[in-house]
Write a protein that holds these residues in place. Structure first.
Motif, short mmCIF file in Angstrom:
data_model
loop_
_atom_site.label_atom_id
_atom_site.label_comp_id
_atom_site.label_asym_id
_atom_site.label_seq_id
_atom_site.Cartn_x
_atom_site.Cartn_y
_atom_site.Cartn_z
N ILE A 245 5.58 -30.86 -42.70
CA ILE A 245 5.89 -30.95 -41.26
C ILE A 245 4.92 -30.10 -40.47
CG2 ILE A 245 7.58 -30.28 -39.51
CD1 ILE A 245 9.77 -31.22 -41.36
N LEU A 246 4.66 -28.89 -40.93
CA LEU A 246 3.73 -28.01 -40.23
C LEU A 246 2.34 -28.63 -40.17
CD1 LEU A 246 4.78 -24.52 -41.65
CD2 LEU A 246 5.40 -25.54 -39.46
N GLN A 247 1.92 -29.27 -41.24
CA GLN A 247 0.61 -29.92 -41.26
C GLN A 247 0.56 -31.07 -40.25
OE1 GLN A 247 -0.47 -31.49 -45.11
NE2 GLN A 247 -2.60 -31.77 -44.55
N LYS A 248 1.65 -31.84 -40.16
CA LYS A 248 1.70 -32.94 -39.21
C LYS A 248 1.61 -32.44 -37.77
CE LYS A 248 5.62 -35.26 -38.71
NZ LYS A 248 6.68 -36.29 -38.95
N LEU A 249 2.36 -31.39 -37.47
CA LEU A 249 2.35 -30.84 -36.11
C LEU A 249 0.99 -30.23 -35.78
CD1 LEU A 249 5.94 -29.36 -36.15
CD2 LEU A 249 5.13 -31.19 -34.65
N GLU A 250 0.34 -29.62 -36.76
CA GLU A 250 -0.99 -29.08 -36.52
C GLU A 250 -1.99 -30.20 -36.28
OE1 GLU A 250 -4.20 -26.33 -36.13
OE2 GLU A 250 -2.05 -26.31 -35.72
N ALA A 257 -6.05 -31.12 -28.67
CA ALA A 257 -7.10 -30.20 -28.24
C ALA A 257 -8.43 -30.93 -28.05
CB ALA A 257 -7.25 -29.08 -29.25
N LEU A 258 -8.72 -31.85 -28.96
CA LEU A 258 -9.95 -32.64 -28.84
C LEU A 258 -9.91 -33.52 -27.60
CD1 LEU A 258 -10.38 -33.64 -32.59
CD2 LEU A 258 -12.03 -32.28 -31.26
N ARG A 259 -8.78 -34.20 -27.37
CA ARG A 259 -8.67 -35.09 -26.21
C ARG A 259 -8.75 -34.29 -24.90
NH1 ARG A 259 -6.39 -40.12 -24.95
NH2 ARG A 259 -6.94 -40.70 -27.09
N MET A 260 -8.21 -33.06 -24.89
CA MET A 260 -8.23 -32.24 -23.69
C MET A 260 -9.58 -31.55 -23.46
SD MET A 260 -4.43 -30.54 -24.15
CE MET A 260 -4.08 -29.98 -22.49
N GLY A 261 -10.48 -31.66 -24.43
CA GLY A 261 -11.79 -31.03 -24.29
C GLY A 261 -11.79 -29.54 -24.55
N LEU A 262 -10.74 -29.03 -25.21
CA LEU A 262 -10.66 -27.60 -25.49
C LEU A 262 -11.51 -27.21 -26.68
CD1 LEU A 262 -6.82 -27.14 -24.97
CD2 LEU A 262 -8.65 -26.60 -23.35
N GLU A 268 -12.97 -26.19 -35.10
CA GLU A 268 -12.82 -25.12 -34.12
C GLU A 268 -11.36 -24.72 -33.92
OE1 GLU A 268 -14.84 -25.67 -30.40
OE2 GLU A 268 -16.42 -26.85 -31.35
N ALA A 269 -10.44 -25.63 -34.22
CA ALA A 269 -9.02 -25.37 -33.97
C ALA A 269 -8.49 -24.20 -34.79
CB ALA A 269 -8.19 -26.62 -34.25
N ALA A 270 -9.08 -23.95 -35.94
CA ALA A 270 -8.61 -22.88 -36.82
C ALA A 270 -8.74 -21.52 -36.16
CB ALA A 270 -9.36 -22.90 -38.14
N ARG A 271 -9.71 -21.35 -35.28
CA ARG A 271 -9.90 -20.08 -34.60
C ARG A 271 -9.43 -20.12 -33.15
NH1 ARG A 271 -12.39 -16.36 -37.48
NH2 ARG A 271 -12.83 -15.10 -35.63
N ARG A 272 -8.74 -21.18 -32.80
CA ARG A 272 -8.13 -21.28 -31.47
C ARG A 272 -6.68 -21.71 -31.67
NH1 ARG A 272 -10.47 -22.82 -25.88
NH2 ARG A 272 -8.56 -23.25 -24.69
N MET A 309 1.31 -20.56 -32.81
CA MET A 309 0.52 -20.03 -33.92
C MET A 309 0.96 -20.65 -35.25
SD MET A 309 -1.63 -17.95 -32.42
CE MET A 309 -2.28 -16.77 -33.61
N GLY A 310 1.21 -21.96 -35.22
CA GLY A 310 1.51 -22.70 -36.44
C GLY A 310 2.94 -22.70 -36.90
N LYS A 311 3.85 -22.09 -36.13
CA LYS A 311 5.27 -22.07 -36.51
C LYS A 311 6.14 -22.41 -35.30
CE LYS A 311 4.63 -20.74 -40.77
NZ LYS A 311 5.05 -19.45 -41.30
#
Length: 393
Positions: A245-250, A257-262, A268-272, A309-311
């Motif tokens: 479930i956590l993997q799906k939500l991530e 994040a990609l669609r929003m241009g962040l 890059e998501a791992a450090r944001r 933060m992943g939870k």
């Protein structure tokens, strides 16, 4: 062999809303940590006890959750019309970084009392009884927050009978107002960065989901709970104990994040991790909160669960609450649909610890939705003050 003594840095440990963190005055930090950079990050990580492969923060001030691995730096105002600058660092628990990409709405509540108690406010402005308005420049995102701090006997009032779901004991009510809380999107002004109220989001390994992408309060990806197999009434154990479930939500968060241009790549998501948030919404339904209290469907407009933060968060982040109230006020968003449609200035939503009421004022200007303010009541208090000890490098 000689050993260096620990650094001894003035600090205050505070609860703000449903979070807590270590507060510093900028001038009290070592010179190298008074400016952004690796030295500051390393210091704050050591204060919290990160990175900790055990995930416990045993050797630091953190509580090994996203709500408690936080640091705040308060300095004199650098912007006209403000009282203080407020900088927020979300310290990763097991990973080796500090995320500066967003604000903490809960700890924003404590910034006002900290500013009053630590001499940032002209004493002539502080009444013997009543409240003092503290104008805060949120330096992470470049926004203004107004914190109305209750005062009794000329001092910050911390005790009272205001109850906040997710916090065990009552305290004094602190009203927090977020002014112009939306960040500009790719289209130059909309708080919906794609220009759409609802997008079709392609999520690898999950499929295509409807999503509302918004930047009010904090960048947030809203999806329908039922579309991802949830009811919207889940508590932490149902989510945080299931790696799949956590993997799906991530995956949903990364796609958003990609669609929003962040971010420009999934890596890059791992450090944001702090932004964007991902939240799932559902129409109101009865459920038992984490404290065992019955929440009635008739007492709320919708249910919301949000990841931090992943939870799954134990209550609701303050900045995400701004996003929820703003999206609920705009007809046609997924949040508005879950709340029954129409327009509203105030929304009450259910979260794992109970309920929260938040107001938001929105308007359409030249075809673009904007939000001028969001308001909520929280509480804050000092838990400990003195000095934090940090081993020298």
């Amino acid at each position: 062999m000689s050993h260096k003594p620990q650094l001894r840095i003035p600090a205050t440990y505070m609860r703000g809303g449903t979070s807590k963190g270590v507060f510093f005055r900028l001038q009290d930090l070592p010179a190298e940590a008074q400016v952004p950079g690796p030295a500051r990050d390393r210091l704050l990580q050591r204060v919290i006890g990160s990175p900790d492969p055990y995930g416990k923060h045993t050797d630091g001030m953190g509580g090994a959750t996203s709500s408690t691995s936080k640091c705040v730096i308060i300095g004199p105002a650098t912007r006209p019309g403000h009282d203080v600058d407020y900088l927020y660092g979300q310290v990763a628990i097991e990973e080796d970084f500090v995320d500066w990409s967003g604000n903490c709405g809960n700890l924003s509540t404590a910034v006002g009392p900290f500013a009053v108690a630590n001499g940032f406010i002209d004493p002539a402005r502080i009444p013997d009884e009543g409240a003092v308005e503290v104008r805060v420049w949120q330096a992470n995102i470049g926004k203004t927050i107004v914190v109305r701090v209750p005062v009794s006997g000329g001092q910050v009032q911390e005790t009272g009978d205001f109850e906040l779901d997710g916090v065990t004991f009552p305290a004094a009510e602190v009203v927090v107002e977020f002014l112009d809380p939306a960040e500009e999107g790719e289209d130059g002004g909309s708080m919906f960065p794609t220009g759409n109220l609802v997008d079709s989001l392609e999520v690898p390994g999950v499929g295509t989901l409807e999503a509302t992408l918004i930047t009010a309060g904090i960048p947030t990806v809203f999806v329908d709970a039922q579309a991802i197999g949830f009811t919207g009434a889940e508590l932490q154990p149902a989510i945080n104990g299931d790696p799949a479930i956590l993997q799906k939500l991530e995956a949903i968060r990364v796609a958003g994040a990609l669609r929003m241009g962040l971010i420009s790549s999934p890596e890059e998501a791992a450090r944001r991790q702090h932004t964007p948030k991902v939240a799932f919404v559902a129409p109101p339904r009865d459920y038992l909160s984490s404290s065992g209290r019955q929440i009635a469907a008739g007492d709320i407009d919708l249910n919301v669960r949000a990841m931090s933060m992943g939870k799954l968060h134990h209550a609701m982040m303050g900045t995400a609450s701004v996003a929820i109230a703003t999206a609920a006020a705009v007809p046609g968003t997924l949040v508005d649909r879950a709340a029954g449609g129409g327009s509203r200035d105030v929304v009450r939503f259910g979260h794992p610890s109970g309920t929260l009421r938040v107001g938001a004022s929105v308007a359409q200007v030249d075809g673009q939705w904007t939000v001028t303010r969001a308001v909520m009541s929280r509480s804050a208090r000092v838990l400990m003050e003195g000095h934090v000890r940090v081993p020298q490098a």
